[in-house]
Design an enzyme around this catalytic site. Structure first.
Site, PDB file in Angstrom:
ATOM      1  N   ARG A 103       0.844  -1.194   0.000  1.00 37.82           N
ATOM      2  CA  ARG A 103       0.000   0.000   0.000  1.00 37.82           C
ATOM      3  C   ARG A 103       0.884   1.251   0.000  1.00 37.82           C
ATOM      4  O   ARG A 103       2.020   1.217   0.499  1.00 37.82           O
ATOM      5  CB  ARG A 103      -0.852  -0.034   1.265  1.00 37.82           C
ATOM      6  CG  ARG A 103      -1.773   1.162   1.457  1.00 37.82           C
ATOM      7  CD  ARG A 103      -3.171   0.765   1.211  1.00 37.82           C
ATOM      8  NE  ARG A 103      -4.155   1.685   1.704  1.00 37.82           N
ATOM      9  CZ  ARG A 103      -5.168   2.120   0.961  1.00 37.82           C
ATOM     10  NH1 ARG A 103      -5.293   1.751  -0.299  1.00 37.82           N
ATOM     11  NH2 ARG A 103      -6.091   2.909   1.472  1.00 37.82           N
ATOM     12  N   THR A 377      -9.804   0.943  -8.436  1.00 38.67           N
ATOM     13  CA  THR A 377      -9.057  -0.132  -7.846  1.00 38.67           C
ATOM     14  C   THR A 377      -9.331  -1.254  -8.832  1.00 38.67           C
ATOM     15  O   THR A 377     -10.292  -1.183  -9.587  1.00 38.67           O
ATOM     16  CB  THR A 377      -9.683  -0.412  -6.469  1.00 38.67           C
ATOM     17  OG1 THR A 377      -9.547   0.746  -5.682  1.00 38.67           O
ATOM     18  CG2 THR A 377      -9.089  -1.590  -5.764  1.00 38.67           C
ATOM     19  N   GLU A 416      -4.190   8.346  -3.118  1.00 35.59           N
ATOM     20  CA  GLU A 416      -4.535   7.470  -1.984  1.00 35.59           C
ATOM     21  C   GLU A 416      -4.609   8.221  -0.665  1.00 35.59           C
ATOM     22  O   GLU A 416      -5.220   7.737   0.292  1.00 35.59           O
ATOM     23  CB  GLU A 416      -3.484   6.364  -1.881  1.00 35.59           C
ATOM     24  CG  GLU A 416      -4.016   5.045  -1.392  1.00 35.59           C
ATOM     25  CD  GLU A 416      -4.949   4.421  -2.392  1.00 35.59           C
ATOM     26  OE1 GLU A 416      -6.107   4.171  -2.031  1.00 35.59           O
ATOM     27  OE2 GLU A 416      -4.539   4.191  -3.553  1.00 35.59           O
ATOM     28  N   ASP A 419      -7.734   8.411   1.395  1.00 39.51           N
ATOM     29  CA  ASP A 419      -8.253   7.317   2.227  1.00 39.51           C
ATOM     30  C   ASP A 419      -7.964   7.533   3.712  1.00 39.51           C
ATOM     31  O   ASP A 419      -8.488   6.829   4.562  1.00 39.51           O
ATOM     32  CB  ASP A 419      -7.680   5.965   1.770  1.00 39.51           C
ATOM     33  CG  ASP A 419      -8.539   5.324   0.685  1.00 39.51           C
ATOM     34  OD1 ASP A 419      -9.634   5.838   0.405  1.00 39.51           O
ATOM     35  OD2 ASP A 419      -8.113   4.309   0.108  1.00 39.51           O
ATOM     36  N   SER A 448      -7.499   0.946   4.229  1.00 39.04           N
ATOM     37  CA  SER A 448      -8.061   0.499   2.954  1.00 39.04           C
ATOM     38  C   SER A 448      -9.262  -0.404   3.195  1.00 39.04           C
ATOM     39  O   SER A 448      -9.485  -0.880   4.309  1.00 39.04           O
ATOM     40  CB  SER A 448      -6.985  -0.287   2.197  1.00 39.04           C
ATOM     41  OG  SER A 448      -7.531  -0.923   1.078  1.00 39.04           O
ATOM     42  N   SER A 449     -10.008  -0.625   2.136  1.00 42.00           N
ATOM     43  CA  SER A 449     -11.077  -1.635   2.180  1.00 42.00           C
ATOM     44  C   SER A 449     -10.736  -2.830   1.295  1.00 42.00           C
ATOM     45  O   SER A 449     -11.529  -3.778   1.196  1.00 42.00           O
ATOM     46  CB  SER A 449     -12.395  -1.022   1.694  1.00 42.00           C
ATOM     47  OG  SER A 449     -12.763   0.058   2.510  1.00 42.00           O
ATOM     48  N   GLY A 469     -14.106  -1.141  -5.638  1.00 43.28           N
ATOM     49  CA  GLY A 469     -15.386  -0.589  -5.189  1.00 43.28           C
ATOM     50  C   GLY A 469     -15.288   0.275  -3.946  1.00 43.28           C
ATOM     51  O   GLY A 469     -16.297   0.537  -3.295  1.00 43.28           O
ATOM     52  N   GLY A 470     -14.078   0.723  -3.569  1.00 40.29           N
ATOM     53  CA  GLY A 470     -13.960   1.572  -2.379  1.00 40.29           C
ATOM     54  C   GLY A 470     -14.540   0.862  -1.176  1.00 40.29           C
ATOM     55  O   GLY A 470     -14.296  -0.320  -0.957  1.00 40.29           O
TER      56      GLY A 470
HETATM   57  N1  GLY Z   1      -8.650   3.187  -2.294  1.00 46.55           N
HETATM   58  C1  GLY Z   1      -9.574   2.189  -1.994  1.00 46.55           C
HETATM   59  C2  GLY Z   1      -9.195   1.384  -0.811  1.00 46.55           C
HETATM   60  O1  GLY Z   1      -8.060   1.101  -0.613  1.00 46.55           O
HETATM   61  O2  GLY Z   1     -10.023   1.040  -0.047  1.00 46.55           O
END
Ligand code: GLY
Length: 580
Positions: A103, A377, A416, A419, A448-449, A469-470
């Site tokens: 990440r 993503t 990013e 987030d 993150s998700s 999908g965030g």
């Molecule tokens: N940028 C989307 C995530 O990492 O959740």
């Protein structure tokens, strides 16, 4: 006769209630792709083919994952990337599991208030639109760490297909054009991006060949010099130069200090299936675990897909799990994450006891004292002939990230930093209202998700799955797993089925068009649920999955299926599941 026909019909309806569908009861999805030796599912068909070619030539699933990661950076520029970051979940054929965290990290010069004005209010666009939004990219370090630790093939071999696609170009098909449609306006505003992704200032047309000469040069430098070419060489210099010229804070030291973390994945079971998924700095694995632990206490299969009761139980479980996500979780090097609590079955029991059997819960009532995503993503799933399985989700965050290319690199950069919690209580790009655990600190990763996940059963791989999908990644993954395990759907049906989503705040249920019948909606409204339809198909994710041994549970039990089944989301415009 008419009367008796009606009686037969209602009998048939009663019979199907609560039962997994039979062989003749497939829904309206196409059949999943089949393979005996391997399967690659990604959001761009050329990248899937790159992965299959690596598998066919004897590379393992990690080799294929690395080659696909580099190829997607060329053929799926909305999300495939060298300038972003992500996660890789690996399950080797001997059952060993691991997780690579590549990440983005916050630049060393970042501060907790860097996106606020003098009055402490968020500056619109500051965390999403320009170089100040860019986190230190991790994708190249991630691909190289995966290859060195778990791959079998030379770096040059795995990057060669991406270099070829960038230097010779690839022909844009309707799915690629659809993907660019979301980014063209933004890309037009950056001279370096417009030179590559537009022609004379106009969107590229169907059938055009997209050549990315600078990206080919960057990829060639990485093929020759490894991750150092990116982090300690000319590529870092060019990105830092572009950042300095455009109000960013990236430094050469940020790049030199970047390190991949190898972490223990989150591990839990759901109805006898063993699941490994992403630990913090992702919230995904823990939050899906918490939701599934709550739902395990209810007879979901009997209650049925799409019933008001199933939907409201899912929503209440989501509500409780997203409070924990948004208030308690953060980068594990900075925050003591309550992993034990969130994965415990006893905690799930506590949550079940707090769910009102008749009325909708109230999100505000769950807010802890003292408190305040997109599509872009991409996920790919791979399995090889030995049963090594890899799930990768990586991202630029927003579609095409900040929409800017560092001159001379061909590399699109992420946004990013959005987030992070920009200010406690203020929603981010995905409407997530987050707290201090996810505050900005130098060197920290934003929460993150992303949830690249591998499920096994009785010691054998069962499912490889993930999605963009965030914040909806979590609920997309939840639906896919429940649709296969609880509702007996085949993999393609499970991925395609219309979705619902709740993320604690805002306190409303979102659904895709047609996800719930008017009768179900009336029942939910009667219990106090506010349900709204979100028709933006692009934000409901493009899941990519593999099921082992059959297209659904019934075929797996019968033992008459092919070895691997692959499914790319019908929402994906350019993807492909390719088996061999
Ligand atoms: N940028 C989307 C995530 O990492 O959740």
């Amino acid at each position: 006769m008419r009367h008796s026909g009606l009686r037969q019909l209602s009998f048939a309806v009663v019979l199907t209630l609560g039962c997994a569908p039979g062989p003749a009861a497939f829904a309206a999805s196409p059949a999943p792709a089949q393979g005996q030796n391997g399967m690659v599912v990604s959001a761009q068909h050329l990248a899937s083919q790159v992965g299959v070619d690596i598998l066919k030539s004897g590379g393992n699933a990690v080799d294929a994952a690395v080659a696909v990661g580099y190829a997607l950076a060329v053929v799926h520029p909305a999300a495939g990337n060298l300038g972003g970051g992500g996660f890789m979940t690996i399950r080797l054929k001997d059952g060993t599991t691991t997780f690579l965290d590549f990440r983005e990290r916050a630049p060393l010069a970042s501060t907790g208030t860097m996106y606020l004005d003098a009055d402490g209010n968020p500056v619109p666009g500051a965390s999403t639109d320009g170089y100040l939004a860019v986190g230190v990219p991790g994708s190249v370090a991630g691909m190289e760490a995966a290859r060195e630790r778990y791959g079998t093939r030379a770096r040059e071999e795995l990057i060669a297909p991406a270099i070829r696609l960038a230097s010779e170009g690839f022909v844009l098909e309707p799915g690629d054009i659809a993907s660019f449609a979301e980014g063209n306006d933004m890309l037009a505003q950056d001279e370096a991006a417009a030179k590559i992704f537009l022609k004379d200032g106009k969107p590229l047309e169907l059938g055009a060949t997209l050549v990315q000469a600078d990206l080919a040069k960057s990829l060639t430098a990485i093929a020759q010099g490894g991750a150092d070419a990116f982090y300690k060489g000319g590529i870092a210099d060019l990105i830092v130069r572009a950042s300095e010229a455009n109000g960013g804070i990236l430094t050469r030291e940020d790049f030199e200090r970047y390190e991949v973390r190898e972490l223990e994945p989150v591990k839990y079971s759901y109805r006898g299936y063993d699941i490994v998924s992403s630990p913090p700095p992702s919230s995904g694995g823990l939050v899906i675990c918490e939701i599934l632990n709550v739902l395990e206490g209810y007879p979901i299969s009997y209650l049925g897909y799409g019933s008001a009761e199933t939907v409201r139980l899912m929503v209440e479980a989501m509500r409780h799990a997203f409070v924990d996500r948004n208030t308690a979780l953060g980068d594990p090097d900075f925050v003591d994450n309550p992993v034990g609590k969130l994965t415990s079955k006893a905690y799930a029991e506590e949550i079940r006891a707090r769910i009102d059997p008749y009325r909708a819960g109230v999100s505000e009532a769950l807010k802890p004292a003292g408190f305040g995503e997109s599509k872009e993503t991409t996920h790919y799933s791979i399995i090889d002939r030995d049963g090594n399985a890899v799930a990768v989700t990586y991202t630029l965050n927003g579609s095409f990230g900040i929409g800017k290319v560092a001159e001379g690199t061909g590399i699109l950069l992420n946004n990013e930093m959005d987030d992070f919690t920009i200010k406690p209580g203020v929603p981010n790009l995905y409407g997530l209202v987050q707290g201090e655990a996810n505050a900005i600190e130098p060197g920290k990763s934003p929460l993150s998700s992303m949830s690249p996940t591998i499920v096994s059963k009785d010691g054998e791989p069962f499912m490889v799955i993930g999605s963009p999908g965030g914040s909806r990644i979590i609920t997309i993954m939840l639906s896919a797993i429940m649709n296969v395990v609880d509702h007996g759907m085949d993999l393609q049906e499970a991925i395609d089925a219309p979705r619902i989503h709740h993320q604690w705040l805002p306190d409303r249920v979102l659904m895709e068009p047609y996800a719930l019948s008017p009768d179900t909606l009336r029942l939910l409204a009667g219990m106090g649920y506010r349900v709204g339809t979100d028709p933006d198909w692009t934000i409901w994710g493009e899941a990519a999955g593999i099921l082992v041994g059959g297209r659904n549970l019934r075929q797996i039990a019968a033992g008459d299926g092919a070895r691997y089944y692959g499914a790319i989301d019908s929402r994906a415009t350019a993807g492909a599941a390719i088996g061999y």
